[in-house]
Design a protein around this motif. Structure first.
Motif, PDB file in Angstrom:
ATOM      1  N   GLY A 133       0.818  -1.213   0.000  1.00  0.00           N
ATOM      2  CA  GLY A 133       0.000   0.000   0.000  1.00  0.00           C
ATOM      3  C   GLY A 133       0.846   1.254   0.000  1.00  0.00           C
ATOM      4  O   GLY A 133       0.585   2.193  -0.764  1.00  0.00           O
ATOM      5  N   GLU A 134       1.851   1.281   0.842  1.00  0.00           N
ATOM      6  CA  GLU A 134       2.729   2.457   0.908  1.00  0.00           C
ATOM      7  C   GLU A 134       3.428   2.680  -0.427  1.00  0.00           C
ATOM      8  O   GLU A 134       3.515   3.813  -0.915  1.00  0.00           O
ATOM      9  CB  GLU A 134       3.744   2.286   2.037  1.00  0.00           C
ATOM     10  N   PHE A 135       3.917   1.593  -1.030  1.00  0.00           N
ATOM     11  CA  PHE A 135       4.625   1.709  -2.306  1.00  0.00           C
ATOM     12  C   PHE A 135       3.700   2.204  -3.410  1.00  0.00           C
ATOM     13  O   PHE A 135       4.045   3.117  -4.169  1.00  0.00           O
ATOM     14  CB  PHE A 135       5.245   0.362  -2.693  1.00  0.00           C
ATOM     15  N   VAL A 136       2.527   1.604  -3.496  1.00  0.00           N
ATOM     16  CA  VAL A 136       1.579   1.967  -4.557  1.00  0.00           C
ATOM     17  C   VAL A 136       1.128   3.415  -4.403  1.00  0.00           C
ATOM     18  O   VAL A 136       1.085   4.174  -5.378  1.00  0.00           O
ATOM     19  CB  VAL A 136       0.377   0.992  -4.547  1.00  0.00           C
ATOM     20  N   LEU A 137       0.811   3.814  -3.184  1.00  0.00           N
ATOM     21  CA  LEU A 137       0.347   5.189  -2.968  1.00  0.00           C
ATOM     22  C   LEU A 137       1.451   6.216  -3.228  1.00  0.00           C
ATOM     23  O   LEU A 137       1.169   7.315  -3.693  1.00  0.00           O
ATOM     24  CB  LEU A 137      -0.213   5.337  -1.554  1.00  0.00           C
ATOM     25  N   ALA A 138       2.691   5.833  -2.978  1.00  0.00           N
ATOM     26  CA  ALA A 138       3.805   6.762  -3.179  1.00  0.00           C
ATOM     27  C   ALA A 138       4.282   6.834  -4.627  1.00  0.00           C
ATOM     28  O   ALA A 138       4.900   7.831  -5.024  1.00  0.00           O
ATOM     29  CB  ALA A 138       4.978   6.366  -2.277  1.00  0.00           C
ATOM     30  N   ASN A 139       3.980   5.804  -5.435  1.00  0.00           N
ATOM     31  CA  ASN A 139       4.602   5.713  -6.756  1.00  0.00           C
ATOM     32  C   ASN A 139       3.662   5.713  -7.949  1.00  0.00           C
ATOM     33  O   ASN A 139       4.131   5.802  -9.086  1.00  0.00           O
ATOM     34  CB  ASN A 139       5.471   4.453  -6.829  1.00  0.00           C
ATOM     35  N   PHE A 140       2.364   5.601  -7.743  1.00  0.00           N
ATOM     36  CA  PHE A 140       1.462   5.478  -8.877  1.00  0.00           C
ATOM     37  C   PHE A 140       0.399   6.571  -8.944  1.00  0.00           C
ATOM     38  O   PHE A 140      -0.523   6.480  -9.750  1.00  0.00           O
ATOM     39  CB  PHE A 140       0.787   4.093  -8.879  1.00  0.00           C
ATOM     40  N   GLY A 141       0.506   7.587  -8.125  1.00  0.00           N
ATOM     41  CA  GLY A 141      -0.415   8.717  -8.206  1.00  0.00           C
ATOM     42  C   GLY A 141      -1.874   8.326  -8.061  1.00  0.00           C
ATOM     43  O   GLY A 141      -2.236   7.465  -7.263  1.00  0.00           O
ATOM     44  N   ASP A 142      -2.728   8.969  -8.874  1.00  0.00           N
ATOM     45  CA  ASP A 142      -4.170   8.709  -8.819  1.00  0.00           C
ATOM     46  C   ASP A 142      -4.495   7.257  -9.165  1.00  0.00           C
ATOM     47  O   ASP A 142      -5.412   6.667  -8.582  1.00  0.00           O
ATOM     48  CB  ASP A 142      -4.926   9.633  -9.777  1.00  0.00           C
ATOM     49  N   LEU A 143      -3.758   6.696 -10.107  1.00  0.00           N
ATOM     50  CA  LEU A 143      -3.951   5.294 -10.462  1.00  0.00           C
ATOM     51  C   LEU A 143      -3.697   4.399  -9.248  1.00  0.00           C
ATOM     52  O   LEU A 143      -4.460   3.466  -8.979  1.00  0.00           O
ATOM     53  CB  LEU A 143      -3.022   4.908 -11.607  1.00  0.00           C
ATOM     54  N   GLY A 144      -2.654   4.701  -8.510  1.00  0.00           N
ATOM     55  CA  GLY A 144      -2.332   3.929  -7.311  1.00  0.00           C
ATOM     56  C   GLY A 144      -3.403   4.052  -6.250  1.00  0.00           C
ATOM     57  O   GLY A 144      -3.764   3.065  -5.603  1.00  0.00           O
ATOM     58  N   GLU A 145      -3.925   5.267  -6.073  1.00  0.00           N
ATOM     59  CA  GLU A 145      -4.994   5.455  -5.090  1.00  0.00           C
ATOM     60  C   GLU A 145      -6.231   4.648  -5.454  1.00  0.00           C
ATOM     61  O   GLU A 145      -6.825   3.984  -4.603  1.00  0.00           O
ATOM     62  CB  GLU A 145      -5.357   6.931  -4.964  1.00  0.00           C
ATOM     63  N   ALA A 146      -6.611   4.678  -6.709  1.00  0.00           N
ATOM     64  CA  ALA A 146      -7.791   3.935  -7.154  1.00  0.00           C
ATOM     65  C   ALA A 146      -7.572   2.430  -7.018  1.00  0.00           C
ATOM     66  O   ALA A 146      -8.454   1.701  -6.540  1.00  0.00           O
ATOM     67  CB  ALA A 146      -8.130   4.298  -8.594  1.00  0.00           C
ATOM     68  N   ALA A 147      -6.409   1.957  -7.415  1.00  0.00           N
ATOM     69  CA  ALA A 147      -6.114   0.523  -7.326  1.00  0.00           C
ATOM     70  C   ALA A 147      -6.058   0.068  -5.880  1.00  0.00           C
ATOM     71  O   ALA A 147      -6.581  -0.999  -5.525  1.00  0.00           O
ATOM     72  CB  ALA A 147      -4.798   0.210  -8.038  1.00  0.00           C
ATOM     73  N   TRP A 148      -5.445   0.875  -5.027  1.00  0.00           N
ATOM     74  CA  TRP A 148      -5.344   0.519  -3.611  1.00  0.00           C
ATOM     75  C   TRP A 148      -6.732   0.497  -2.961  1.00  0.00           C
ATOM     76  O   TRP A 148      -7.056  -0.434  -2.214  1.00  0.00           O
ATOM     77  CB  TRP A 148      -4.402   1.464  -2.885  1.00  0.00           C
ATOM     78  N   ASP A 149      -7.546   1.487  -3.247  1.00  0.00           N
ATOM     79  CA  ASP A 149      -8.919   1.513  -2.698  1.00  0.00           C
ATOM     80  C   ASP A 149      -9.685   0.269  -3.135  1.00  0.00           C
ATOM     81  O   ASP A 149     -10.383  -0.351  -2.332  1.00  0.00           O
ATOM     82  CB  ASP A 149      -9.666   2.766  -3.150  1.00  0.00           C
ATOM     83  N   TYR A 150      -9.562  -0.101  -4.391  1.00  0.00           N
ATOM     84  CA  TYR A 150     -10.239  -1.292  -4.908  1.00  0.00           C
ATOM     85  C   TYR A 150      -9.750  -2.547  -4.176  1.00  0.00           C
ATOM     86  O   TYR A 150     -10.550  -3.390  -3.759  1.00  0.00           O
ATOM     87  CB  TYR A 150      -9.999  -1.409  -6.416  1.00  0.00           C
ATOM     88  N   ALA A 151      -8.438  -2.670  -4.007  1.00  0.00           N
ATOM     89  CA  ALA A 151      -7.869  -3.851  -3.356  1.00  0.00           C
ATOM     90  C   ALA A 151      -8.264  -3.926  -1.882  1.00  0.00           C
ATOM     91  O   ALA A 151      -8.554  -5.012  -1.368  1.00  0.00           O
ATOM     92  CB  ALA A 151      -6.348  -3.846  -3.508  1.00  0.00           C
ATOM     93  N   VAL A 152      -8.292  -2.791  -1.210  1.00  0.00           N
ATOM     94  CA  VAL A 152      -8.696  -2.775   0.205  1.00  0.00           C
ATOM     95  C   VAL A 152     -10.154  -3.206   0.344  1.00  0.00           C
ATOM     96  O   VAL A 152     -10.497  -3.999   1.226  1.00  0.00           O
ATOM     97  CB  VAL A 152      -8.449  -1.381   0.830  1.00  0.00           C
ATOM     98  N   ARG A 153     -11.019  -2.699  -0.536  1.00  0.00           N
ATOM     99  CA  ARG A 153     -12.430  -3.127  -0.504  1.00  0.00           C
ATOM    100  C   ARG A 153     -12.536  -4.629  -0.767  1.00  0.00           C
ATOM    101  O   ARG A 153     -13.310  -5.334  -0.112  1.00  0.00           O
ATOM    102  CB  ARG A 153     -13.259  -2.339  -1.516  1.00  0.00           C
ATOM    103  N   HIS A 154     -11.761  -5.122  -1.722  1.00  0.00           N
ATOM    104  CA  HIS A 154     -11.769  -6.554  -2.028  1.00  0.00           C
ATOM    105  C   HIS A 154     -11.344  -7.361  -0.794  1.00  0.00           C
ATOM    106  O   HIS A 154     -11.977  -8.369  -0.456  1.00  0.00           O
ATOM    107  CB  HIS A 154     -10.839  -6.848  -3.208  1.00  0.00           C
ATOM    108  N   LEU A 155     -10.293  -6.918  -0.126  1.00  0.00           N
ATOM    109  CA  LEU A 155      -9.820  -7.615   1.070  1.00  0.00           C
ATOM    110  C   LEU A 155     -10.891  -7.624   2.156  1.00  0.00           C
ATOM    111  O   LEU A 155     -11.145  -8.661   2.773  1.00  0.00           O
ATOM    112  CB  LEU A 155      -8.527  -6.976   1.591  1.00  0.00           C
TER     113      LEU A 155
END
Length: 103
Positions: A65-87
């Motif tokens: 999560g830290e890596f994705v949020l720090a390195n992928f911008g808005d795309l990372g935020e959207a992907a991380w939110d999706y993955a957290v909801r999935h989890l």
């Protein structure tokens, strides 16, 4: 957990590879959802509404999560939110299935 380490390595390589945004988004979500599935697979005891998880799985999930949020911008935020909801859904479903089998 070797599978989680491999997933973290995939995230790092995604950041370094050149590819169309749509492909990057799909791969990023795929890796994160796969990691969420691995977190669920690591649950040793489903008897609690908040299942007990190994530290290695939680640490890898947080690092992702830290890596994705720090390195992928808005795309990372959207992907991380999706993955957290999935989890969350998968953990809730696992607990529900456990309680249905026990009851």
């Amino acid at each position: 957990m070797p599978v989680m380490a491999d997933s973290l390595a995939q995230l790092i390589s995604l950041r370094e590879q050149r590819m169309p945004l749509e492909e990057r988004a799909e791969l990023l979500c795929g890796v994160l959802v796969g990691m969420a599935e691995q977190v669920c697979a690591s649950v040793a005891d489903w008897s609690q509404p908040r299942p007990l998880l190994p530290l290695a799985a939680v640490s890898a999930w947080v690092a992702a999560g830290e890596f994705v949020l720090a390195n992928f911008g808005d795309l990372g935020e959207a992907a991380w939110d999706y993955a957290v909801r999935h989890l969350r859904v998968q953990l809730a479903a696992g607990y529900a299935m456990f309680t249905a089998d026990v009851a």
